[in-house]
Design a protein around this motif. Structure first.
Motif, PDB file in Angstrom:
ATOM      1  N   SER A 172      45.652  48.504  65.944  1.00  0.00           N
ATOM      2  CA  SER A 172      44.631  48.053  66.874  1.00  0.00           C
ATOM      3  C   SER A 172      43.336  48.811  66.616  1.00  0.00           C
ATOM      4  N   LEU A 173      42.302  48.059  66.304  1.00  0.00           N
ATOM      5  CA  LEU A 173      41.014  48.657  66.001  1.00  0.00           C
ATOM      6  C   LEU A 173      39.969  48.173  66.995  1.00  0.00           C
ATOM      7  N   PRO A 174      38.930  48.958  67.250  1.00  0.00           N
ATOM      8  CA  PRO A 174      37.900  48.536  68.181  1.00  0.00           C
ATOM      9  C   PRO A 174      37.120  47.359  67.633  1.00  0.00           C
ATOM     10  N   SER A 175      36.551  46.591  68.531  1.00  0.00           N
ATOM     11  CA  SER A 175      35.755  45.445  68.119  1.00  0.00           C
ATOM     12  C   SER A 175      34.507  45.913  67.385  1.00  0.00           C
ATOM     13  N   SER A 176      34.041  45.068  66.476  1.00  0.00           N
ATOM     14  CA  SER A 176      32.841  45.403  65.732  1.00  0.00           C
ATOM     15  C   SER A 176      31.636  45.417  66.643  1.00  0.00           C
ATOM     16  N   PRO A 177      30.694  46.377  66.458  1.00  0.00           N
ATOM     17  CA  PRO A 177      29.483  46.378  67.270  1.00  0.00           C
ATOM     18  C   PRO A 177      28.618  45.164  67.008  1.00  0.00           C
ATOM     19  N   PHE A 178      28.925  44.429  65.918  1.00  0.00           N
ATOM     20  CA  PHE A 178      28.149  43.246  65.588  1.00  0.00           C
ATOM     21  C   PHE A 178      28.803  41.975  66.127  1.00  0.00           C
ATOM     22  N   GLY A 179      29.869  42.149  66.941  1.00  0.00           N
ATOM     23  CA  GLY A 179      30.537  40.987  67.520  1.00  0.00           C
ATOM     24  C   GLY A 179      31.747  40.599  66.711  1.00  0.00           C
ATOM     25  N   ASN A 180      32.427  39.537  67.160  1.00  0.00           N
ATOM     26  CA  ASN A 180      33.672  39.120  66.541  1.00  0.00           C
ATOM     27  C   ASN A 180      33.516  37.870  65.694  1.00  0.00           C
ATOM     28  N   GLY A 181      32.303  37.569  65.281  1.00  0.00           N
ATOM     29  CA  GLY A 181      32.092  36.360  64.511  1.00  0.00           C
ATOM     30  C   GLY A 181      32.537  36.503  63.066  1.00  0.00           C
ATOM     31  N   THR A 182      33.477  35.710  62.643  1.00  0.00           N
ATOM     32  CA  THR A 182      33.891  35.630  61.253  1.00  0.00           C
ATOM     33  C   THR A 182      33.922  34.166  60.877  1.00  0.00           C
ATOM     34  N   PRO A 223      47.743  36.578  67.537  1.00  0.00           N
ATOM     35  CA  PRO A 223      46.739  37.568  67.932  1.00  0.00           C
ATOM     36  C   PRO A 223      45.854  38.035  66.790  1.00  0.00           C
ATOM     37  N   LEU A 224      46.354  37.983  65.556  1.00  0.00           N
ATOM     38  CA  LEU A 224      45.601  38.514  64.432  1.00  0.00           C
ATOM     39  C   LEU A 224      44.616  37.509  63.858  1.00  0.00           C
ATOM     40  N   PHE A 225      45.018  36.230  63.821  1.00  0.00           N
ATOM     41  CA  PHE A 225      44.209  35.208  63.173  1.00  0.00           C
ATOM     42  C   PHE A 225      43.659  34.189  64.171  1.00  0.00           C
ATOM     43  N   LYS A 226      42.408  33.795  63.965  1.00  0.00           N
ATOM     44  CA  LYS A 226      41.899  32.608  64.639  1.00  0.00           C
ATOM     45  C   LYS A 226      42.469  31.368  63.968  1.00  0.00           C
ATOM     46  N   PRO A 284      36.536  41.002  62.903  1.00  0.00           N
ATOM     47  CA  PRO A 284      35.872  41.157  61.601  1.00  0.00           C
ATOM     48  C   PRO A 284      36.242  42.448  60.885  1.00  0.00           C
ATOM     49  N   ILE A 285      36.675  43.467  61.616  1.00  0.00           N
ATOM     50  CA  ILE A 285      37.103  44.703  60.963  1.00  0.00           C
ATOM     51  C   ILE A 285      38.358  44.445  60.153  1.00  0.00           C
ATOM     52  N   HIS A 286      39.295  43.686  60.725  1.00  0.00           N
ATOM     53  CA  HIS A 286      40.500  43.312  59.992  1.00  0.00           C
ATOM     54  C   HIS A 286      40.131  42.492  58.759  1.00  0.00           C
ATOM     55  N   GLY A 301      37.440  42.638  56.986  1.00  0.00           N
ATOM     56  CA  GLY A 301      36.895  43.503  55.957  1.00  0.00           C
ATOM     57  C   GLY A 301      37.959  44.299  55.239  1.00  0.00           C
ATOM     58  N   ILE A 302      38.960  44.766  55.984  1.00  0.00           N
ATOM     59  CA  ILE A 302      40.032  45.574  55.403  1.00  0.00           C
ATOM     60  C   ILE A 302      40.848  44.759  54.407  1.00  0.00           C
ATOM     61  N   SER A 303      41.103  43.504  54.714  1.00  0.00           N
ATOM     62  CA  SER A 303      42.060  42.718  53.938  1.00  0.00           C
ATOM     63  C   SER A 303      41.414  41.711  52.994  1.00  0.00           C
ATOM     64  N   ALA A 304      40.089  41.673  52.902  1.00  0.00           N
ATOM     65  CA  ALA A 304      39.424  40.643  52.110  1.00  0.00           C
ATOM     66  C   ALA A 304      39.899  40.637  50.658  1.00  0.00           C
ATOM     67  N   ALA A 305      39.949  41.800  50.025  1.00  0.00           N
ATOM     68  CA  ALA A 305      40.352  41.873  48.625  1.00  0.00           C
ATOM     69  C   ALA A 305      41.808  41.452  48.450  1.00  0.00           C
ATOM     70  N   PHE A 306      42.659  41.841  49.391  1.00  0.00           N
ATOM     71  CA  PHE A 306      44.082  41.515  49.297  1.00  0.00           C
ATOM     72  C   PHE A 306      44.314  40.016  49.404  1.00  0.00           C
TER      73      PHE A 306
END
Length: 208
Positions: A27-37, A128-131, A173-175, A177-182
Motif C-alpha cells: 500500500s502506497l500513498p496516492s500521488s500528489p499529482f492525482g490518480n490519473g493514469t 483494487p489494483l487495476f482500473k 499512478p505510483i504502482h 510507475g513501478i511496474s511499467a518496465a515489467f
C-alpha cells in the motif's frame, strides 16, 4: 495427461467464493499529482505450428495455468468450465493466484471463450489494483504447413496465427510507475509460455 483431466483434478471453488490474484503491491500513498493514469496496451503476434483447436484448448484450460504461466501459482475455476468451453461459447468467473517478488493482489476475472476463435479474460470492477485489466487471445488458421518432429504426433498438419492483446490501467499512478518496465515484457512472456506448453502437450514442431 489430457487437458480435460488436468482441469478435473484442479480444486473447485464455487462462483461465490472466487477471488483472482495478480501481483500484489504494498500500500502506497496516492500521488500528489492525482490518480490519473491511462490504459497501456501491448500486442504480440506469432504463427505457431499448431491448429487453432489445439492452441485454443491450451488457453481455455484456465485450471492448468499454474503449470506453465509465468508467475501464476494457483488457479480455481468451475470444474465443468473447460469441457463446456470446448463445445460452446462460455462465460465463467475464474480465480488465479499470481506472485511476483513480494507483490500479490487478488481479483475476479470473467473469462469468455469462443471455441477455436478467442479467449478473453476481463478483470471485474472490484479489482483494487487495476482500473482495467484485460487479456485477449485470437486464433486464425494459416496456409503454412508445420513439420512434425515427433513421429508419434497425430495432430493436423496446420498452423495458426496467434495474437495476444494485453490492456491494463493501474488504480494508482505510483504502482504504474513501478511496474511499467515489467508489464512491457508480459505479452512476450505469455506467447513463449503457451508455445512451450503446446510443445509439451502435443510434441515439438517447426514451420516449413
Amino acid at each position: 495427461m489430457s487437458l480435460l483431466t488436468t482441469a478435473l483434478k484442479t480444486p473447485l471453488c464455487t462462483t461465490g467464493c472466487l477471488r483472482r490474484s495478480l501481483f500484489s503491491f504494498p500500500s502506497l500513498p496516492s500521488s500528489p499529482f492525482g490518480n490519473g493514469t491511462s490504459p497501456q496496451t501491448y500486442r504480440e503476434e506469432k504463427i505457431l505450428p499448431y491448429s487453432d483447436k489445439e492452441l485454443y484448448a491450451v488457453v481455455a484450460d484456465v485450471a492448468s495455468y499454474p503449470q506453465f504461466i509465468p508467475f501464476c501459482t494457483g488457479s480455481r475455476i468451475d470444474r465443468s468450465a473447460f469441457g463446456r468451453a470446448m463445445q460452446e461459447k462460455t462465460e465463467v468467473e475464474a480465480e488465479l493466484t499470481v506472485g511476483f517478488l513480494n507483490f500479490k493482489e487478488s481479483y475476479v476475472s470473467i473469462v469468455t471463450c469462443i471455441p477455436f476463435k478467442s479467449v478473453q479474460a476481463q478483470a471485474s470492477s472490484s479489482t483494487p489494483l487495476f482500473k482495467t485489466l484485460s487479456t485477449t487471445w485470437n486464433f486464425q488458421r494459416t496456409a503454412i504447413t508445420p513439420i512434425i518432429v515427433n513421429a508419434d504426433c497425430t495432430a493436423r498438419n496446420s498452423s495458426t496465427l496467434v495474437s495476444f492483446d494485453l490492456t491494463y490501467e493501474f488504480a494508482n499512478p505510483i504502482h504504474a510507475g513501478i511496474s511499467a518496465a515489467f508489464f512491457g515484457q508480459v505479452s512476450k512472456l505469455m506467447i513463449k509460455a503457451f508455445q512451450d506448453r503446446c510443445s509439451a502437450v502435443y510434441g515439438p514442431r517447426n514451420l516449413r
